[in-house]
Scaffold this active site. Structure first.
Site, mmCIF file in Angstrom:
data_model
loop_
_atom_site.group_PDB
_atom_site.id
_atom_site.type_symbol
_atom_site.label_atom_id
_atom_site.label_comp_id
_atom_site.label_asym_id
_atom_site.label_seq_id
_atom_site.Cartn_x
_atom_site.Cartn_y
_atom_site.Cartn_z
ATOM 1 N N HIS A 278 43.280 31.003 45.055
ATOM 2 C CA HIS A 278 43.746 29.686 45.510
ATOM 3 C C HIS A 278 43.820 29.664 47.014
ATOM 4 O O HIS A 278 44.194 30.665 47.637
ATOM 5 C CB HIS A 278 45.127 29.357 44.914
ATOM 6 C CG HIS A 278 45.474 27.910 45.003
ATOM 7 N ND1 HIS A 278 45.985 27.344 46.144
ATOM 8 C CD2 HIS A 278 45.352 26.911 44.093
ATOM 9 C CE1 HIS A 278 46.174 26.051 45.925
ATOM 10 N NE2 HIS A 278 45.794 25.758 44.699
ATOM 11 N N ASP B 199 44.291 25.751 37.236
ATOM 12 C CA ASP B 199 43.119 25.133 36.616
ATOM 13 C C ASP B 199 42.522 25.995 35.518
ATOM 14 O O ASP B 199 41.888 25.489 34.598
ATOM 15 C CB ASP B 199 42.053 24.832 37.668
ATOM 16 C CG ASP B 199 42.464 23.661 38.513
ATOM 17 O OD1 ASP B 199 43.026 22.717 37.941
ATOM 18 O OD2 ASP B 199 42.257 23.689 39.733
HETATM 19 N N1 ACO Z 1 35.968 35.513 42.293
HETATM 20 C C1 ACO Z 1 35.596 36.639 42.959
HETATM 21 N N2 ACO Z 1 35.969 36.933 44.207
HETATM 22 C C2 ACO Z 1 36.752 36.051 44.835
HETATM 23 C C3 ACO Z 1 37.182 34.862 44.216
HETATM 24 C C4 ACO Z 1 36.765 34.606 42.896
HETATM 25 N N3 ACO Z 1 37.143 33.491 42.248
HETATM 26 N N4 ACO Z 1 37.955 34.148 45.073
HETATM 27 C C5 ACO Z 1 38.010 34.883 46.196
HETATM 28 N N5 ACO Z 1 37.280 36.033 46.052
HETATM 29 C C6 ACO Z 1 37.181 37.116 47.032
HETATM 30 C C7 ACO Z 1 36.255 36.738 48.176
HETATM 31 O O1 ACO Z 1 34.924 37.121 47.920
HETATM 32 C C8 ACO Z 1 36.887 37.509 49.308
HETATM 33 O O2 ACO Z 1 36.510 38.861 49.174
HETATM 34 P P1 ACO Z 1 36.315 39.775 50.495
HETATM 35 O O3 ACO Z 1 37.641 39.823 51.172
HETATM 36 O O4 ACO Z 1 35.848 41.097 49.973
HETATM 37 O O5 ACO Z 1 35.252 39.079 51.322
HETATM 38 C C9 ACO Z 1 38.390 37.440 49.029
HETATM 39 O O6 ACO Z 1 38.470 37.297 47.599
HETATM 40 C C10 ACO Z 1 39.096 36.274 49.708
HETATM 41 O O7 ACO Z 1 38.412 35.084 49.362
HETATM 42 P P2 ACO Z 1 38.363 33.762 50.247
HETATM 43 O O8 ACO Z 1 37.109 33.035 49.927
HETATM 44 O O9 ACO Z 1 38.604 34.135 51.679
HETATM 45 O O10 ACO Z 1 39.595 32.966 49.739
HETATM 46 P P3 ACO Z 1 39.817 31.440 50.028
HETATM 47 O O11 ACO Z 1 41.256 31.234 50.180
HETATM 48 O O12 ACO Z 1 38.953 30.973 51.128
HETATM 49 O O13 ACO Z 1 39.285 30.733 48.704
HETATM 50 C C11 ACO Z 1 39.216 29.687 46.616
HETATM 51 C C12 ACO Z 1 40.104 30.252 47.730
HETATM 52 C C13 ACO Z 1 38.213 28.681 47.198
HETATM 53 C C14 ACO Z 1 40.070 28.979 45.587
HETATM 54 C C15 ACO Z 1 38.454 30.875 45.973
HETATM 55 O O14 ACO Z 1 39.385 31.812 45.478
HETATM 56 C C16 ACO Z 1 37.489 30.429 44.893
HETATM 57 O O15 ACO Z 1 36.348 30.072 45.184
HETATM 58 N N6 ACO Z 1 37.956 30.417 43.612
HETATM 59 C C17 ACO Z 1 37.134 29.961 42.509
HETATM 60 C C18 ACO Z 1 37.138 28.436 42.446
HETATM 61 C C19 ACO Z 1 38.439 27.859 41.919
HETATM 62 O O16 ACO Z 1 39.012 28.301 40.953
HETATM 63 N N7 ACO Z 1 38.901 26.805 42.586
HETATM 64 C C20 ACO Z 1 40.124 26.104 42.170
HETATM 65 C C21 ACO Z 1 41.271 26.438 43.050
HETATM 66 S S1 ACO Z 1 42.723 25.634 42.432
HETATM 67 C C22 ACO Z 1 42.685 24.079 43.048
HETATM 68 O O17 ACO Z 1 42.015 23.809 44.005
HETATM 69 C C23 ACO Z 1 43.485 22.991 42.373
#
Ligand code: ACO
Length: 428
Positions: free
Chosen positions: A307, A364
């Site tokens: 998130h 979600d």
């Molecule tokens: N699956 C695998 N790896 C992930 C995921 C995931 N769902 N989410 C984050 N990571 C990893 C990234 O690759 C990154 O790894 P690294 O440090 O080795 O490079 C690390 O975790 C941090 O990730 P960020 O992208 O920097 O986190 P950010 O806060 O920008 O993204 C987000 C948050 C967009 C929700 C992300 O976790 C994601 O894409 N999740 C899947 C989509 C999702 O479920 N969205 C709904 C969110 S809830 C809502 O909006 C109501």
């Protein structure tokens, strides 16, 4: 003692007050910046560092996993309250007394009829239309059937408008669903509670009685509470921005629905089920997808994990996980897609990659599972989110108007062409 932030531009110092919120959050008040500096603005694409307004509605701390409506913890509200009461709390600021709550319910029920001509508008949409587009259009159309604008300074007028939209919106949601399913458009019954009534409107068939399952009512009630507000997110900010032009309540809400429609906002619960279905189609090998998610050369991410704001845990997911388990067990749902969801969550929660990055299932992930288990079709998931978010949008619209906020009109950093002479068509 009030704090001051000092800004130095070309050797000249400017001071700005630092405002402190009731939870000790600090924000620099730069509202005089342009006038005192002769035109300097701040640059903050996506408003990640900008407090766009002052609000007393919802407090959120992503680091600590805190979410409160009007000071009440989301955990307590989900356990002890119901969606109708939470709607009242968000919109009017206090929990209702028993008499206020009963009256509120009655006043909503009185408005739960929609002009029959709205059916003609609905008829004009193709069955294949996305329900969010239909819902946004119908909500805007309510303005045409209720042309008198709301006088926000009149408590009575505002109260009546709130009841009207809460009563009619659930009918529009149910009709949007029934249109897709090819079912006759139905009304609810005033003898039922708010959520029961909504379920009846959604699922009742003309050829048999509809029995409301109390477990489904409880699960849906919780989900609606958990989605009811989330401070200045994209759709809520949209409602406030549109409303700041003194656009009417229904039209502002319609704009909020359009914003929520986007896959980066309300569409995530749909993405979860689509991912689970894709895993099933691919033979159900969830470990393969865990490995894909961990592989830095693979763009695949586990949908419903992580998130942007909640970096330790999503308090809403903690609450709804337990409800999802109960719904699946008690309804004895036999669905391979949901089995994949369970296994996926269990493996990810124990995997070092996900643990070290604080990646856990978000709200979600579980809301998609519950919607699927109670028979809500995937394209309707975001519509259900809209039903839950409605009281939050209304509360924020009302607050914005009562705060007498100025019309939203951001500035920009212009990086286009400077003045150049017009080029005649023959010379281009
Ligand atoms: N699956 C695998 N790896 C992930 C995921 C995931 N769902 N989410 C984050 N990571 C990893 C990234 O690759 C990154 O790894 P690294 O440090 O080795 O490079 C690390 O975790 C941090 O990730 P960020 O992208 O920097 O986190 P950010 O806060 O920008 O993204 C987000 C948050 C967009 C929700 C992300 O976790 C994601 O894409 N999740 C899947 C989509 C999702 O479920 N969205 C709904 C969110 S809830 C809502 O909006 C109501």
């Amino acid at each position: 003692m009030s704090k001051i932030a000092t800004l130095e531009i070309d050797g000249k110092k400017y001071e700005f007050p630092i405002l402190i919120g009731s939870e000790n959050e600090a924000t620099i008040d730069i509202s005089t910046l342009r006038s005192v500096t002769g035109g300097v603005t701040t640059f903050d694409p996506g408003f990640k560092n900008t407090s766009s307004c002052e609000s007393k509605i919802t407090f959120l701390d992503g680091e600590k996993g805190i979410l409160r409506y009007r000071g009440y913890a989301i955990e307590e509200l989900a356990e002890k309250s119901d969606f109708l009461e939470v709607s009242y709390l968000l919109i009017f600021g206090e929990l209702p007394t028993t008499a206020q709550k009963q009256q509120f319910h009655k006043d909503i029920q009185k408005t739960a009829l929609v002009d029959e001509d709205v059916k003609k508008i609905l008829d004009g949409f193709p069955k294949s239309a996305h329900p969010m587009g239909v819902l946004s259009a119908l909500t805007s159309a309510l303005t045409a059937f209720n042309p008198k604008s709301v006088n926000v300074d009149s408590e009575g007028d505002m109260y009546r408008a709130v009841c009207k939209i809460l009563g009619k919106f659930q009918v529009l949601v149910a009709w949007t669903y029934r249109k897709e399913e090819g079912l006759p458009l139905a009304y609810g019954h005033n003898s039922l509670g708010f959520v029961e009534n909504f379920l009846k409107m959604m699922y009742e068939s003309p050829i048999e009685d509809y029995k409301v399952n109390p477990l489904v009512v409880e699960a849906l009630d919780k989900l609606l509470i958990l989605h009811a507000d989330h401070e200045q997110n994209c759709s809520t900010s949209t409602v406030r921005v549109v409303g700041s032009a003194h656009t009417g309540l229904f039209a502002s809400l319609s704009a909020g629905i359009s914003a929520l429609w986007g896959p980066l906002h309300g569409g995530a619960n749909q993405a979860v089920i689509e991912m689970l279905e894709a895993i099933k189609e691919d033979g159900g090998d969830y470990q393969k997808y865990i490995d894909k998610a961990k592989d830095k050369n693979d763009p695949f991410r586990l949908m419903g994990f992580g998130h942007r704001v909640y970096k330790n845990f999503d308090p809403r997911a903690v609450i709804i996980k337990e409800t999802a388990e109960r719904v699946l067990n008690d309804l004895k749902v036999n669905d391979p897609v949901l089995d994949i969801a369970r296994n996926l969550a269990e493996i990810a929660l124990n995997d070092e990659y996900f643990k070290s990055r604080n990646l856990y299932p978000n709200v979600d992930f579980y809301s998609g599972i519950i919607y699927r288990a109670i028979g809500i079709p995937v394209p309707m998931f975001t519509v259900m989110f809209a039903l839950g978010r409605l009281p939050g949008w209304i509360a924020q619209w009302k607050e914005m108007r009562l705060n007498k906020e100025a019309i939203s009109r951001p500035r920009q950093l212009y990086t286009g062409e400077t003045l150049r002479p017009f080029v005649e068509e023959s010379k281009r």
